[in-house]
Design an enzyme around this catalytic site. Structure first.
Site, PDB file in Angstrom:
ATOM      1  N   VAL A  59      57.502  61.088  45.995  1.00  0.00           N
ATOM      2  CA  VAL A  59      57.360  61.450  44.583  1.00  0.00           C
ATOM      3  C   VAL A  59      56.313  62.545  44.415  1.00  0.00           C
ATOM      4  CG1 VAL A  59      56.887  60.581  42.263  1.00  0.00           C
ATOM      5  CG2 VAL A  59      57.957  59.090  43.941  1.00  0.00           C
ATOM      6  N   HIS A 173      51.647  66.110  45.126  1.00  0.00           N
ATOM      7  CA  HIS A 173      52.240  64.914  45.717  1.00  0.00           C
ATOM      8  C   HIS A 173      51.526  63.677  45.197  1.00  0.00           C
ATOM      9  CE1 HIS A 173      53.634  62.093  48.833  1.00  0.00           C
ATOM     10  NE2 HIS A 173      54.675  62.907  48.909  1.00  0.00           N
ATOM     11  N   HIS A 174      52.322  62.647  44.890  1.00  0.00           N
ATOM     12  CA  HIS A 174      51.761  61.458  44.239  1.00  0.00           C
ATOM     13  C   HIS A 174      50.767  60.728  45.130  1.00  0.00           C
ATOM     14  CE1 HIS A 174      51.406  58.498  41.193  1.00  0.00           C
ATOM     15  NE2 HIS A 174      52.560  58.735  40.617  1.00  0.00           N
ATOM     16  N   SER A 175      50.798  60.971  46.436  1.00  0.00           N
ATOM     17  CA  SER A 175      49.832  60.308  47.314  1.00  0.00           C
ATOM     18  C   SER A 175      48.413  60.804  47.056  1.00  0.00           C
ATOM     19  CB  SER A 175      50.193  60.546  48.780  1.00  0.00           C
ATOM     20  OG  SER A 175      50.180  61.927  49.096  1.00  0.00           O
ATOM     21  N   ASN A 350      45.520  55.799  44.486  1.00  0.00           N
ATOM     22  CA  ASN A 350      46.582  54.960  43.945  1.00  0.00           C
ATOM     23  C   ASN A 350      46.363  53.503  44.336  1.00  0.00           C
ATOM     24  OD1 ASN A 350      48.647  57.053  42.916  1.00  0.00           O
ATOM     25  ND2 ASN A 350      48.222  57.757  44.996  1.00  0.00           N
TER      26      ASN A 350
END
Length: 592
Positions: A59, A173-175, A350
């Site tokens: 994602v 990037h969602h990371s 996250n």
């Protein structure tokens, strides 16, 4: 297909990171320092960050911002050096540690802003700027970011829209972090107009002052009842989550996408809607649009008159959505500003929990009943620790079973498609009537990250029907360029009304993935998924690999397109300089 500037495709390899302080480790540290990496600040990725690298969960966060003035790239680069790049996540690589069971770690590195700041060359008078912006972001959603660099980029578009003079497009990037943290980070990089040294302020909810009274007994009763409610809701929600993971599925319904639908590109549309229009729609609908749509789909199979007005919905229909909730408290703007200016610590990252949100599907007389049901569901979820427990369950699963190791080489092709033909000996062959043959090719410019696609359509007699050249301003790689050409060739044939087509390309990688029955898990999966979706519009569609010798006309058309600045289309013809190639193919089919 070719890459300008003599670029050759090769796999970007990263050296494994040592985790001990032995002499051999120090030598590797010295080597990494020469390459610009700073492994002294290694930190393992959290389970949630690693989850965002799974093929089915890869994602990106895209943020679109309008500017009142024109953007000057040099100014942006100068300011990013002492703001965003001071954040460790935006100046770190994600590297796999082979000596620690393949665990991934953050490794600091030197950032080359030229690779992260993208400034496409735009035409001065674009007919529809808003549509161009939508298409630009749509194409951006098909691509990923090279993992040999920090996983973010910034696209600067001096594009005048109805609301702005220029547009910034962040892709992260969602990371690297969740949406709330990234918004706070963005604000921490800005300053107030009236005071260039002051951070922006946002409204906060004031805490109510505690009042001393004699109602302590009732407060204890209320707290006890609230605890019982939270406990009950949590037990029920966690049980349903575990049951859903094991066996409890949603009811089959028309809203459920086909396998691979999650890989489709995303189109972001910006519109301003009046509240009066919303009220008008609400009064006209009388029932929720989602329930009305599903009811109509279920009623299409029934031939009775008035079926559409009846309740055709299955009994006890189950339809749910999975929501991701970040449990980590967001760091304040001041804390993030101190982290970038003074290397202070701040909470970041996250910490994802999951919540199952049910949808109410049914025909109601009062449309507000749906709103009341949704509010009751949300209020109930607020009084539950479902997200906290699902996070703990997921983290336990990671520790016990680990993440699936995923390695899919982009070069892993099915060489059986070549059928022993030599690229030099091959020539164009006609399709079998009534099939039409579509030949596609593309060229990639690594400097500006753009591409040109060429499409040629011919019939079973070798007669030229149509051809076109299309420009693509944002492309990630050579292989993405070839896949984009396939998509544009299929769309071109569909717009012409073709029903039976054979598409040929000299990209063995793309054709092998399109012909495979397996789900594609490479970086090309958005393109492959979209191409397969378009192919369903035809009565019959075949994907065939051809060596360069059988794709000469499309290849030369792309070379011709390099001199053009706009998309170009030819009906039953082709640029005059290429007519000899088309006639040569016809003579080969019917020699004198």
């Amino acid at each position: 297909m070719e890459c300008s500037k003599g670029l050759k495709w090769r796999k970007q390899s990263l050296k494994p990171i040592e985790t001990t302080t032995s002499l051999a480790s120090r030598r590797e540290v010295e080597e990494d320092s020469k390459n610009g990496q700073k492994p002294a600040e290694e930190e393992p990725l959290s389970p949630s960050a690693r989850l965002f690298h799974e093929p089915t969960f890869n994602v990106y966060v895209i943020a679109i911002m309008g500017c009142k003035t024109r953007i000057f790239p040099d100014v942006v680069k100068a300011n990013l050096g002492h703001t965003l790049l001071r954040h460790p996540r935006f100046s770190s690589l994600q590297v796999m540690d082979e000596r620690n069971k393949g665990e991934m770690k953050w490794v600091r590195t030197e950032v080359d802003l030229e690779k992260h700041i993208i400034v496409p060359q735009l035409e001065p008078n674009i007919e529809s700027p808003q549509r161009f912006l939508e298409d630009y972001i749509y194409n951006l959603s098909k691509t990923g970011i090279d993992k040999s660099q920090p996983l973010w980029d910034l696209h600067l578009l001096n594009l005048r829209t109805s609301d702005s003079e220029a547009v910034d497009v962040f892709r992260i990037h969602h990371s690297l972090g969740d949406g709330a943290s990234l918004m706070s980070l963005l604000l921490a990089c800005t300053r107030q107009t009236k005071d260039p040294l002051a951070l922006p302020t946002i409204p906060i909810k004031k805490k109510q002052e505690k009042k001393d009274d004699d109602r302590w007994f009732w407060r204890i009763i209320f707290m006890f009842c609230s605890f019982l409610q939270v406990f009950r809701n949590t037990v029920v929600d966690v049980f349903l989550f575990i049951a859903t993971t094991l066996f409890l599925n949603d009811t089959q319904n028309p809203l459920k996408g086909l396998p691979g639908a999650e890989f489709n590109p995303r189109r972001i549309v910006y519109r301003t809607v009046s509240l009066d229009d919303i009220k008008l729609v609400k009064n006209a609908m009388k029932t929720a649009g989602l329930s009305r749509y599903i009811n109509r789909i279920y009623g299409e199979d029934k031939k009775d008159e008035g079926t559409m007005e009846k309740d055709n919905l299955p009994k006890k229909i189950r339809l749910r959505s999975s929501l991701l909730i970040n449990l980590r408290p967001s760091a304040g703007i001041q804390a993030l500003a101190d982290m970038m200016e003074k290397d202070a610590e701040a909470k970041w990252g996250n910490r994802i929990g999951y919540v199952l949100l049910p949808f109410t599907i049914g025909l109601r007389d009062d449309p507000l009943d749906y709103v009341r049901d949704a509010k009751a569901t949300i209020d109930r979820k607020k009084h539950s620790f479902e997200a906290l427990f699902t996070f703990s369950i997921a983290e336990l699963a990671f520790k016990l079973f680990g993440l699936k190791s995923y390695v899919r080489e982009i070069e892993d092709d099915d060489t059986s498609l070549v059928s022993g033909q030599s690229a030099l000996a091959a020539s164009w062959s006609p399709p079998i009537n009534p099939m039409l043959k579509i030949n596609v090719d593309a060229a990639f410019d690594i400097v500006v990250r753009s591409s040109i696609s060429g499409v040629v359509v011919r019939d079973s007699n070798g007669h030229l029907l149509d051809s076109c050249v299309q420009l693509n301003p944002t492309i990630a790689s050579c292989f993405a360029t070839e896949a984009q050409a396939v998509i544009q060739g299929l769309n071109f044939a569909r717009d012409l009304g073709c029903m039976h087509v054979t598409l040929e390309s000299d990209s063995l990688t793309v054709i092998s993935k399109l012909r495979s029955d397996k789900e594609d898990l490479s970086v090309l999966r958005p393109y492959i998924s979209e191409a397969r979706g378009i192919s369903r519009f035809f009565a019959s569609c075949q994907f065939v690999f051809t060596p360069r010798g059988g794709n000469v006309v499309a290849h030369r058309l792309v070379q011709f397109g390099k001199s053009l600045n706009v998309d170009s289309f030819w009906v039953e013809e082709i640029p005059s300089s290429l007519l000899a190639l088309v006639e040569a193919d016809q003579r080969y089919l019917d020699p004198p």
